[in-house]
Design an enzyme around this catalytic site. Structure first.
Site, short mmCIF file in Angstrom:
data_model
loop_
_atom_site.label_atom_id
_atom_site.label_comp_id
_atom_site.label_asym_id
_atom_site.label_seq_id
_atom_site.Cartn_x
_atom_site.Cartn_y
_atom_site.Cartn_z
N GLY A 25 45.29 0.68 -16.56
CA GLY A 25 46.45 -0.06 -17.07
C GLY A 25 47.60 0.11 -16.09
O GLY A 25 48.09 1.22 -15.90
N ALA A 26 47.97 -1.00 -15.44
CA ALA A 26 49.05 -0.93 -14.44
C ALA A 26 50.33 -1.55 -14.99
O ALA A 26 51.11 -2.17 -14.26
CB ALA A 26 48.60 -1.63 -13.16
N GLY A 27 50.53 -1.40 -16.29
CA GLY A 27 51.76 -1.90 -16.92
C GLY A 27 52.88 -0.89 -16.75
O GLY A 27 52.89 -0.11 -15.78
N VAL A 43 46.86 7.55 -23.69
CA VAL A 43 48.26 7.19 -23.93
C VAL A 43 48.33 6.03 -24.93
O VAL A 43 49.22 5.98 -25.78
CB VAL A 43 48.96 6.80 -22.60
CG1 VAL A 43 50.40 6.37 -22.86
CG2 VAL A 43 48.93 7.95 -21.62
N HIS A 62 51.90 11.37 -34.19
CA HIS A 62 52.85 10.72 -33.29
C HIS A 62 53.32 9.46 -34.02
O HIS A 62 52.71 8.41 -33.92
CB HIS A 62 52.14 10.37 -31.98
CG HIS A 62 52.99 9.66 -30.98
ND1 HIS A 62 54.16 10.17 -30.50
CD2 HIS A 62 52.83 8.45 -30.38
CE1 HIS A 62 54.67 9.32 -29.63
NE2 HIS A 62 53.89 8.27 -29.55
#
Ligand SMILES: NC(=O)c1ccc[n+]([C@@H]2O[C@H](COP(=O)([O-])OP(=O)(O)OC[C@H]3O[C@@H](n4cnc5c(N)ncnc54)[C@H](O)[C@@H]3O)[C@@H](O)[C@H]2O)c1
Length: 309
Positions: free
Chosen positions: A9-11, A118, A175
């Protein structure tokens, strides 16, 4: 020999993690995304900062899992971020299928890696990765308390006006809504905040922390937090890559610890090159235990909604 870290994931979160970790200069970095050109462009941009920042990590962007082979740590950020008004659990459906597919590919190419999840809802996604990978439970963990604790510490720091490094927060549970913050174990210079701040102020800080992600989503309008999340992921990665045996609060699979079984919640863990070396059991009051059980039950419910079993 440099270690190898893959970020899926390159966000916003993925690219920030790539930048923070490349700058640490202890591992080569692979940034992968399904969008053609996106990871390549971001990786090249980070690489071109190397002569200025002075790091020698190799960083590449790719759409091909072959490039990720034999990674030591794989950070999974692929998925959809929360939109305003959307709960983490609403992300469940979209992200379950993404994380399942991604984990299969990760495991095929890096069978010995440690996975840091994540993608939200983080406990459920950590569970999906654990089930899909069939890795031992010490090698799959999620980002939660390291971030939530940092949020709380930053709010406490602003209130008591001390340097943030003197503050040690204690955040357990889920969370999200069922986060269990334990003020008597949140300390400033070793002193509990219950002795430093009025109850009303503590409650305000606790509530702000629980809604910490949502506060940023509301402000940004599109997308969610990534500066503090990537900083927390980098801290977790430091502990693994440098075998620090550091105690950090993470989403971990419980198998009887805290009297809870087959669920994933935030607890303090000792992090080393093995991943979770030990789950630390802090002594809790009855009320705190109940909070933890409620969080564990909420996560179990999400997991059963996924109909994984
Ligand atoms: N656990 C935490 O504390 C925490 C904190 C912040 C963000 N998050 C979560 O992290 C995730 C990522 O957030 P973001 O802000 O970076 O989102 P983003 O939308 O900026 O980036 C997500 C990236 O994943 C990619 N992607 C989607 N499907 C993929 C697939 N199958 N394979 C590879 N890449 C794929 C997208 O193309 C996109 O570039 C979200 O689920 C968000 O809720 C969790």
């Amino acid at each position: 020999m440099k270690r190898k870290i893959t970020i899926i994931g390159a966000g916003n979160v993925g690219a920030s993690c790539a930048q923070r970790l490349a700058e640490r200069d202890y591992a080569d970095i692979v940034l992968l995304d399904i969008i053609a050109g996106l990871p390549q462009g971001k990786a090249l941009d980070i690489l071109e900062s190397a002569p200025i920042i002075k790091f020698n990590s190799r960083i590449i962007g790719t759409n091909d899992y072959k490039e990720t082979a034999n990674s030591d740590v794989v950070i999974i950020t692929s998925g959809s971020p929360r939109k305003p008004g959307m709960t983490r659990d609403e992300l469940l459906k979209i992200n379950t299928s993404i994380v399942t597919e991604v984990t299969r590919n990760v495991v095929n190419h890096s069978p010995s890696c440690i996975i840091i999840m994540v993608t939200n809802p983080v406990e459920a996604m950590t569970y999906v990765a654990l089930q899909t990978s069939r890795f031992p439970k010490n090698r799959v963990l999620g980002l939660s308390g390291a971030l939530d604790g940092a949020r709380l510490a930053s709010f406490i720091g602003a209130e008591v006006k001390v340097p943030v490094e003197r503050i040690s927060p204690c955040v357990l549970g889920q969370h999200g809504e069922n986060m269990v913050i334990i003020p008597r174990l949140c300390k400033v210079n070793g002193k509990p905040i219950t002795e430093l701040l009025p109850e009303e102020t503590i409650n305000k800080l606790v509530q702000r922390t629980i809604k910490g992600g949502a506060e940023i989503v509301e402000l940004l309008k599109t997308g969610s937090a990534f500066y503090a999340p990537s900083a927390a992921v980098a801290k977790m990665t430091d502990a693994i890559i440098m075998d620090k045996k550091e105690i950090l609060h993470c989403s971990a699979y419980l198998d009887g610890e805290y009297g809870l079984k087959d669920t994933i919640i935030t607890v303090p863990v000792k992090l080393s090159k093995k991943g979770i070396e030990q789950i630390i059991e802090v002594k809790l009051t009855e009320e705190e235990k109940q909070g933890l059980s409620k969080a564990a039950e909420a996560v179990r419910q999400v997991i059963s909604d996924m109909k994984l079993k």
